[in-house]
Design a protein around this motif. Structure first.
Motif, mmCIF file in Angstrom:
data_model
loop_
_atom_site.group_PDB
_atom_site.id
_atom_site.type_symbol
_atom_site.label_atom_id
_atom_site.label_comp_id
_atom_site.label_asym_id
_atom_site.label_seq_id
_atom_site.Cartn_x
_atom_site.Cartn_y
_atom_site.Cartn_z
ATOM 1 N N ILE A 129 0.832 -1.198 0.000
ATOM 2 C CA ILE A 129 0.000 0.000 0.000
ATOM 3 C C ILE A 129 0.870 1.253 0.000
ATOM 4 N N LYS A 150 2.434 1.811 -3.421
ATOM 5 C CA LYS A 150 1.456 2.295 -4.385
ATOM 6 C C LYS A 150 1.184 3.781 -4.194
ATOM 7 N N LYS A 151 1.180 4.237 -2.948
ATOM 8 C CA LYS A 151 0.973 5.667 -2.660
ATOM 9 C C LYS A 151 2.146 6.510 -3.134
#
Length: 82
Positions: free
Chosen positions: A76, A79-80
């Motif tokens: 996560i 991806k950010k």
């Protein structure tokens, strides 16, 4: 150790320590011995080993799940940052 001696090591009341000791005694994790007016408590190492052995099966599951959570959080985060 006596309940007073144990309570000195924690930020709690002697009454709270006594309550915990009563429960631990009922579970046979500690034993008590009367010497004069004092009651001394002693940890039952064999019982603790028994609990540790029982918990071991769950420890492996927890470690696996925490590793999966770490991987998910890293994914996560990556991806950010893209």
């Amino acid at each position: 150790m006596t309940p007073n001696a144990i309570a000195e090591h924690f930020d709690t009341t002697r009454q709270a320590v006594s309550k915990h000791l009563r429960i631990l005694t009922e579970c046979e994790l500690v034993t008590q011995k009367q010497q004069g007016r004092e009651i001394y408590y002693q940890l039952e190492i064999d019982k603790m080993k028994e609990i540790d052995k029982w918990l071991e099966q769950f420890r492996k599951i927890w470690e696996t799940r925490f590793n999966q959570l770490d991987n998910l959080l890293a994914t996560i985060k990556n991806k950010k940052n893209e």
